[in-house]
Design an enzyme around this catalytic site. Structure first.
Site, mmCIF file in Angstrom:
data_model
loop_
_atom_site.group_PDB
_atom_site.id
_atom_site.type_symbol
_atom_site.label_atom_id
_atom_site.label_comp_id
_atom_site.label_asym_id
_atom_site.label_seq_id
_atom_site.Cartn_x
_atom_site.Cartn_y
_atom_site.Cartn_z
ATOM 1 N N CYS A 237 -13.003 12.102 4.176
ATOM 2 C CA CYS A 237 -12.302 11.249 3.210
ATOM 3 C C CYS A 237 -12.325 9.819 3.738
ATOM 4 C CB CYS A 237 -10.864 11.728 3.001
ATOM 5 S SG CYS A 237 -9.838 11.612 4.495
ATOM 6 N N ASP B 251 -3.376 16.606 -8.890
ATOM 7 C CA ASP B 251 -2.555 15.661 -8.134
ATOM 8 C C ASP B 251 -1.096 15.905 -8.483
ATOM 9 O OD1 ASP B 251 -1.342 13.484 -6.900
ATOM 10 O OD2 ASP B 251 -2.908 12.077 -7.470
ATOM 11 N N GLY C 134 -3.191 16.291 0.958
ATOM 12 C CA GLY C 134 -4.080 16.948 0.003
ATOM 13 C C GLY C 134 -3.685 16.716 -1.443
ATOM 14 N N ARG C 135 -3.156 15.509 -1.735
ATOM 15 C CA ARG C 135 -2.646 15.155 -3.061
ATOM 16 C C ARG C 135 -1.482 16.062 -3.480
ATOM 17 N NH1 ARG C 135 -8.053 15.118 -3.803
ATOM 18 N NH2 ARG C 135 -8.062 16.831 -5.312
ATOM 19 N N THR D 176 -13.559 18.310 -4.653
ATOM 20 C CA THR D 176 -12.151 18.309 -4.253
ATOM 21 C C THR D 176 -11.219 18.727 -5.382
ATOM 22 O OG1 THR D 176 -10.384 16.942 -3.314
ATOM 23 C CG2 THR D 176 -11.963 15.820 -4.737
ATOM 24 N N HIS E 221 0.587 4.720 0.797
ATOM 25 C CA HIS E 221 -0.421 5.546 1.476
ATOM 26 C C HIS E 221 0.089 6.966 1.670
ATOM 27 C CE1 HIS E 221 -4.084 5.943 3.931
ATOM 28 N NE2 HIS E 221 -3.365 6.835 4.625
ATOM 29 N N ARG F 201 0.853 -1.183 0.000
ATOM 30 C CA ARG F 201 0.000 0.000 0.000
ATOM 31 C C ARG F 201 0.892 1.237 0.000
ATOM 32 N NH1 ARG F 201 -4.531 2.923 -1.135
ATOM 33 N NH2 ARG F 201 -4.720 4.668 0.320
ATOM 34 N N ARG G 52 1.531 14.511 -6.608
ATOM 35 C CA ARG G 52 2.349 13.569 -5.841
ATOM 36 C C ARG G 52 3.369 12.825 -6.709
ATOM 37 N NH1 ARG G 52 -2.533 10.354 -3.076
ATOM 38 N NH2 ARG G 52 -3.403 10.804 -5.134
ATOM 39 N N CYS H 84 -9.335 8.077 3.973
ATOM 40 C CA CYS H 84 -7.910 7.778 4.158
ATOM 41 C C CYS H 84 -7.637 6.970 5.422
ATOM 42 C CB CYS H 84 -7.105 9.073 4.182
ATOM 43 S SG CYS H 84 -7.247 10.036 2.662
#
Length: 248
Positions: free
Chosen positions: A111, A173, A140-141, A161, A97, A95, A175, A113
């Site tokens: 969310c 996004d 927050g991405r 969002t 995360h 994962r 990330r 999460c």
């Protein structure tokens, strides 16, 4: 204060330098026994954390000597919980995360999460092998906690969002999984089964030959409060619907 040679020898044995082409090296520390208990769930994980270094720090000794002036308490670092024979086992679960201060710590229902974090840990231990990467700088991405609070204000006024992030001048996004992937490669060289609803995470691992053909979608923790948020992730961010799931 100066770190003694005896302390350096003890710590260096638990440190690993990982090449990170085009950037400074990554220093991985671990494994460290980490007993975890959450409600009726308990397990012992092997905990690692890592630090992405600048070009001036090239050795383990350099890392230790820089600690006192590095101000690491003012910057986020990522880590990973490893369970079982992660290096050798077939179909180990992973994962990736992203840190979520509100969901993971406070149990926010805006969310899913927190649910995904704790459910992934249970899935990994029940399967017998896997790793949960907890990724810094992903709040927050990728916009950060303060900006996320502003986005939440906009969401309370009716924006979804994605619209809220765009209204603040951010991409949907931002990330990056590059550092986590380098650490994954250092811990294991076989493909993994990724626990995710996010096709971007799958693509990042598949580009490096690290993702198995199958993945596990993780939907749950649905409430009246977060249903619009989860629906937006499918419709606007391309998240994989719940019925696209591989069972181990």
């Amino acid at each position: 204060m100066i770190i003694t040679p005896q302390i350096k020898e003890l710590l260096i044995d638990k440190m690993q330098m990982i090449k990170n082409p085009g950037k400074g090296e990554i220093c991985l520390v671990g494994p460290i026994n980490l007993p975890v208990e959450q409600g009726d769930f308990s397990a012992i994980f092997q905990w690692y954390t890592w630090l992405e270094l600048d070009d001036k720090i090239q050795t383990k000794e350099d890392v230790l000597e820089s600690l006192a002036t590095a101000n690491l308490a003012f910057a986020q670092q990522s880590s990973v919980l490893v369970y079982g024979d992660f290096k050798q086992s077939e179909q180990a679960l992973v994962r990736m995360h992203s840190i979520c201060h509100t969901g993971d710590i406070f149990g926010s229902q805006r969310c899913d999460c927190g649910y995904q974090l704790h459910q992934s840990m249970k899935m990994i231990t029940e399967h017998g092998s896997g790793a949960l990467f907890y990724l810094a700088d992903h709040e927050g991405r990728g916009i950060g906690l303060f900006s996320k609070s502003l986005a939440y204000i906009l969401q309370q006024e009716g924006l979804d969002t994605v619209e809220a992030n765009h209204a603040l001048g951010f991409e949907d996004d931002t990330r990056s999984y590059e550092g986590a992937i380098r650490v994954l490669e250092a811990l294991r060289d076989k493909p993994v089964v990724l626990i995710t609803n996010n096709p971007k995470k799958l693509e990042a691992l598949r580009e490096r030959g690290l993702a198995a053909d199958e993945h596990i979608s993780l939907w749950g923790g649905l409430t009246d409060i977060n249903s619009f948020y989860l629906d937006t992730k499918i419709k606007k961010s391309g998240h994989i619907p719940q019925d696209n799931t591989f069972a181990i």
